[in-house]
Design an enzyme around this catalytic site. Structure first.
Site, PDB file in Angstrom:
ATOM      1  N   HIS A  52       0.841  -1.312   0.025  1.00  0.00           N
ATOM      2  CA  HIS A  52      -0.021   0.146  -0.019  1.00  0.00           C
ATOM      3  C   HIS A  52       0.941   1.182  -0.029  1.00  0.00           C
ATOM      4  O   HIS A  52       1.946   1.236   0.386  1.00  0.00           O
ATOM      5  CB  HIS A  52      -1.150   0.190   1.239  1.00  0.00           C
ATOM      6  CG  HIS A  52      -2.113  -0.940   1.288  1.00  0.00           C
ATOM      7  ND1 HIS A  52      -3.157  -0.794   1.770  1.00  0.00           N
ATOM      8  CD2 HIS A  52      -2.148  -2.125   0.572  1.00  0.00           C
ATOM      9  CE1 HIS A  52      -4.197  -1.885   1.622  1.00  0.00           C
ATOM     10  NE2 HIS A  52      -3.484  -2.646   0.874  1.00  0.00           N
ATOM     11  N   GLU A  54       0.749   3.947   1.721  1.00  0.00           N
ATOM     12  CA  GLU A  54       1.130   4.677   3.047  1.00  0.00           C
ATOM     13  C   GLU A  54       2.198   3.645   3.685  1.00  0.00           C
ATOM     14  O   GLU A  54       3.082   4.297   4.185  1.00  0.00           O
ATOM     15  CB  GLU A  54      -0.033   4.491   4.236  1.00  0.00           C
ATOM     16  CG  GLU A  54      -0.974   5.158   3.721  1.00  0.00           C
ATOM     17  CD  GLU A  54      -2.334   4.249   2.856  1.00  0.00           C
ATOM     18  OE1 GLU A  54      -3.430   4.512   3.117  1.00  0.00           O
ATOM     19  OE2 GLU A  54      -2.111   3.717   2.279  1.00  0.00           O
ATOM     20  N   CYS A  82      -6.836   2.000   5.345  1.00  0.00           N
ATOM     21  CA  CYS A  82      -7.426   1.058   5.756  1.00  0.00           C
ATOM     22  C   CYS A  82      -6.894   0.474   7.131  1.00  0.00           C
ATOM     23  O   CYS A  82      -6.058   1.339   7.523  1.00  0.00           O
ATOM     24  CB  CYS A  82      -7.134  -0.152   4.606  1.00  0.00           C
ATOM     25  SG  CYS A  82      -5.400  -0.928   4.777  1.00  0.00           S
ATOM     26  N   CYS A  85      -2.843   0.147   7.209  1.00  0.00           N
ATOM     27  CA  CYS A  85      -1.933   1.247   7.277  1.00  0.00           C
ATOM     28  C   CYS A  85      -2.411   2.159   8.396  1.00  0.00           C
ATOM     29  O   CYS A  85      -1.555   2.842   8.957  1.00  0.00           O
ATOM     30  CB  CYS A  85      -2.525   2.027   5.824  1.00  0.00           C
ATOM     31  SG  CYS A  85      -1.933   0.976   4.465  1.00  0.00           S
TER      32      CYS A  85
END
Length: 150
Positions: A52, A54, A82, A85
């Site tokens: 991801h 992040e 999410c 993260c």
């Protein structure tokens, strides 16, 4: 406005992700007016659920600053983080989280739940809706393109 400046940098990374066939999410981490971490979605490229934006930005910022604590840094991401993260944000002790579009499916800064309101002993400041229309437009355009390709 500073928040918009940094969100535009995250949007540029989201555009890179979309051009590579990834969900268009981009993220930057800023300390003292300087970007110290950048990330974009790379789940398809890396075949990893962990890739991801992040997570990549946090990893790069930690390496750049030589510390796992990012307590004097702010994170700007085009889509609401999410749970994974949000957990990484808590672990990195980021002081501020700024996101663009809300994520009604997995958003963990208020859309589905707010992990930052739980009793973890640390709470970053959270600001949502920064350049929201631009962030949302990129997501909608990406998924419309996928649907029309089918």
């Amino acid at each position: 406005m500073e928040y918009e400046r940094w969100m535009r940098a995250a949007l540029a990374l989201a555009d890179e992700a979309a051009a590579a066939g990834e969900v268009p999410v981009g993220c930057v981490i800023v300390r003292d007016g300087v970007i110290v971490g950048r990330g974009r979605n790379r789940r398809e490229e890396k075949k990893s659920a962990l890739a991801h934006a992040e997570i990549a930005a946090i990893d790069e910022a930690c390496r750049a600053l030589g510390d796992w604590r990012l307590s004097d840094c702010s994170l700007y991401v085009t889509l609401e983080p999410c749970p994974m993260c949000a957990g990484a944000i808590l672990n990195a002790r980021l002081k501020r989280v700024c996101f663009g579009a809300r994520d009604e499916k997995t958003g963990s800064c208020g859309s589905v739940l707010n992990l930052f309101e739980e009793n973890y002993g640390y709470r970053p400041a959270v600001y949502g809706g920064i350049l929201e229309a631009e962030c949302l437009r990129r997501m909608q355009s990406f998924f419309q393109g996928l649907r029309s390709a089918d």
